[in-house]
Design a protein around this motif. Structure first.
Motif, PDB file in Angstrom:
ATOM      1  N   PRO A  31       0.803  -1.235   0.000  1.00 46.32           N
ATOM      2  CA  PRO A  31       0.000   0.000   0.000  1.00 46.32           C
ATOM      3  C   PRO A  31       0.837   1.288   0.000  1.00 46.32           C
ATOM      4  O   PRO A  31       0.462   2.260  -0.648  1.00 46.32           O
ATOM      5  CB  PRO A  31      -0.833  -0.106   1.278  1.00 46.32           C
ATOM      6  CG  PRO A  31      -0.896  -1.561   1.579  1.00 46.32           C
ATOM      7  CD  PRO A  31       0.397  -2.139   1.083  1.00 46.32           C
ATOM      8  N   HIS A  32       1.952   1.301   0.713  1.00 47.91           N
ATOM      9  CA  HIS A  32       2.776   2.512   0.737  1.00 47.91           C
ATOM     10  C   HIS A  32       3.433   2.764  -0.618  1.00 47.91           C
ATOM     11  O   HIS A  32       3.554   3.919  -1.042  1.00 47.91           O
ATOM     12  CB  HIS A  32       3.833   2.438   1.833  1.00 47.91           C
ATOM     13  CG  HIS A  32       3.257   2.548   3.199  1.00 47.91           C
ATOM     14  ND1 HIS A  32       3.669   1.774   4.240  1.00 47.91           N
ATOM     15  CD2 HIS A  32       2.276   3.344   3.698  1.00 47.91           C
ATOM     16  CE1 HIS A  32       2.976   2.088   5.323  1.00 47.91           C
ATOM     17  NE2 HIS A  32       2.125   3.033   5.012  1.00 47.91           N
ATOM     18  N   ARG A  34       2.148   1.876  -3.517  1.00 47.04           N
ATOM     19  CA  ARG A  34       1.053   2.381  -4.369  1.00 47.04           C
ATOM     20  C   ARG A  34       0.760   3.850  -4.068  1.00 47.04           C
ATOM     21  O   ARG A  34       0.568   4.659  -4.970  1.00 47.04           O
ATOM     22  CB  ARG A  34      -0.212   1.534  -4.185  1.00 47.04           C
ATOM     23  CG  ARG A  34      -0.152   0.193  -4.870  1.00 47.04           C
ATOM     24  CD  ARG A  34      -1.520  -0.455  -5.002  1.00 47.04           C
ATOM     25  NE  ARG A  34      -2.295  -0.500  -3.775  1.00 47.04           N
ATOM     26  CZ  ARG A  34      -2.296  -1.511  -2.911  1.00 47.04           C
ATOM     27  NH1 ARG A  34      -1.565  -2.578  -3.134  1.00 47.04           N
ATOM     28  NH2 ARG A  34      -3.029  -1.462  -1.824  1.00 47.04           N
ATOM     29  N   LEU A  35       0.737   4.188  -2.785  1.00 48.02           N
ATOM     30  CA  LEU A  35       0.472   5.568  -2.391  1.00 48.02           C
ATOM     31  C   LEU A  35       1.597   6.505  -2.856  1.00 48.02           C
ATOM     32  O   LEU A  35       1.334   7.614  -3.322  1.00 48.02           O
ATOM     33  CB  LEU A  35       0.293   5.661  -0.874  1.00 48.02           C
ATOM     34  CG  LEU A  35      -0.058   7.022  -0.304  1.00 48.02           C
ATOM     35  CD1 LEU A  35      -1.335   7.585  -0.917  1.00 48.02           C
ATOM     36  CD2 LEU A  35      -0.184   6.933   1.216  1.00 48.02           C
ATOM     37  N   ALA A  38       1.139   7.107  -6.487  1.00 52.51           N
ATOM     38  CA  ALA A  38      -0.008   7.993  -6.694  1.00 52.51           C
ATOM     39  C   ALA A  38       0.350   9.435  -6.342  1.00 52.51           C
ATOM     40  O   ALA A  38      -0.044  10.371  -7.042  1.00 52.51           O
ATOM     41  CB  ALA A  38      -1.198   7.523  -5.858  1.00 52.51           C
ATOM     42  N   ALA A  39       1.115   9.627  -5.271  1.00 50.89           N
ATOM     43  CA  ALA A  39       1.514  10.980  -4.868  1.00 50.89           C
ATOM     44  C   ALA A  39       2.413  11.621  -5.921  1.00 50.89           C
ATOM     45  O   ALA A  39       2.232  12.788  -6.278  1.00 50.89           O
ATOM     46  CB  ALA A  39       2.221  10.941  -3.513  1.00 50.89           C
ATOM     47  N   SER A  42       0.326  12.368  -9.016  1.00 54.93           N
ATOM     48  CA  SER A  42      -0.580  13.471  -8.722  1.00 54.93           C
ATOM     49  C   SER A  42       0.148  14.814  -8.732  1.00 54.93           C
ATOM     50  O   SER A  42      -0.322  15.793  -9.315  1.00 54.93           O
ATOM     51  CB  SER A  42      -1.238  13.221  -7.361  1.00 54.93           C
ATOM     52  OG  SER A  42      -2.077  14.261  -7.003  1.00 54.93           O
ATOM     53  N   ARG A  53      -2.259  12.936  -0.289  1.00 52.66           N
ATOM     54  CA  ARG A  53      -1.477  11.711  -0.494  1.00 52.66           C
ATOM     55  C   ARG A  53      -0.098  11.817   0.154  1.00 52.66           C
ATOM     56  O   ARG A  53       0.369  10.872   0.800  1.00 52.66           O
ATOM     57  CB  ARG A  53      -1.356  11.417  -1.986  1.00 52.66           C
ATOM     58  CG  ARG A  53      -2.676  11.019  -2.581  1.00 52.66           C
ATOM     59  CD  ARG A  53      -2.597  10.805  -4.060  1.00 52.66           C
ATOM     60  NE  ARG A  53      -3.895  10.301  -4.530  1.00 52.66           N
ATOM     61  CZ  ARG A  53      -4.252  10.276  -5.775  1.00 52.66           C
ATOM     62  NH1 ARG A  53      -3.427  10.694  -6.718  1.00 52.66           N
ATOM     63  NH2 ARG A  53      -5.433   9.808  -6.114  1.00 52.66           N
ATOM     64  N   ARG A  56      -0.372  11.501   3.910  1.00 56.45           N
ATOM     65  CA  ARG A  56      -0.566  10.106   4.343  1.00 56.45           C
ATOM     66  C   ARG A  56       0.760   9.367   4.406  1.00 56.45           C
ATOM     67  O   ARG A  56       0.988   8.564   5.310  1.00 56.45           O
ATOM     68  CB  ARG A  56      -1.557   9.395   3.430  1.00 56.45           C
ATOM     69  CG  ARG A  56      -2.998   9.858   3.681  1.00 56.45           C
ATOM     70  CD  ARG A  56      -4.020   9.212   2.784  1.00 56.45           C
ATOM     71  NE  ARG A  56      -3.935   7.755   2.774  1.00 56.45           N
ATOM     72  CZ  ARG A  56      -4.320   6.995   1.759  1.00 56.45           C
ATOM     73  NH1 ARG A  56      -4.833   7.551   0.666  1.00 56.45           N
ATOM     74  NH2 ARG A  56      -4.229   5.695   1.821  1.00 56.45           N
ATOM     75  N   LEU A  57       1.643   9.635   3.460  1.00 55.91           N
ATOM     76  CA  LEU A  57       2.974   9.026   3.505  1.00 55.91           C
ATOM     77  C   LEU A  57       3.736   9.501   4.741  1.00 55.91           C
ATOM     78  O   LEU A  57       4.334   8.700   5.467  1.00 55.91           O
ATOM     79  CB  LEU A  57       3.763   9.368   2.237  1.00 55.91           C
ATOM     80  CG  LEU A  57       3.286   8.707   0.948  1.00 55.91           C
ATOM     81  CD1 LEU A  57       3.945   9.359  -0.258  1.00 55.91           C
ATOM     82  CD2 LEU A  57       3.569   7.212   0.965  1.00 55.91           C
TER      83      LEU A  57
END
Length: 128
Positions: A31-32, A34-35, A38-39, A42, A53, A56-57
């Motif tokens: 998940p990290h 993927r995040l 995405a960050a 983005s 995003r 969240r990291l």
């Protein structure tokens, strides 16, 4: 005056990490990872959800993202979060220390702004 607390749980910085994004992604990236992807995507596209995003990291104790094209430090700003190119190969402990100092400084700035805004509201009620 007591020092105000940062706006997030900075104890995650005790185990700060740099996430590595490989050139070839695994079939089931964690998940990290993927995040982080995405960050980066983005921010490159200029989307306003980037700050969420990246935050969240940071809240997971990730202080940077390392790719084959460079390393990107996670930075807290007064009004959000951003990925900033970092030259060389940073040490997660150094980045964590800088993030903690930045979080404390930003907490003091936010408190000062809040106090100033309250003072202005109070003064405007007095006709000054």
């Amino acid at each position: 005056m007591t020092n105000p607390l940062p706006a997030w749980d900075t104890t995650v910085l005790d185990t700060a990490t740099i996430i590595d994004i490989p050139d070839r992604l695994p079939e089931q990236p964690d998940p990290h990872l993927r995040l982080a992807l995405a960050a980066m995507t983005s921010q490159a596209a200029g989307h306003p959800d980037t700050t969420i995003r990246v935050a969240r990291l940071a809240h997971a104790g990730i202080v940077a993202i390392r790719t084959s094209i460079g390393c990107f430090e996670i930075r807290e700003l007064l009004d959000g979060w951003l990925l900033v190119h970092h030259p060389g190969d940073p040490d997660p402990t150094d980045l964590a220390a800088a993030a903690l100092l930045r979080a404390r400084r930003l907490a003091r700035t936010r408190l000062a702004r809040t106090r100033l805004a309250r003072t202005r509201v109070a003064d405007s009620g007095n006709g000054t």
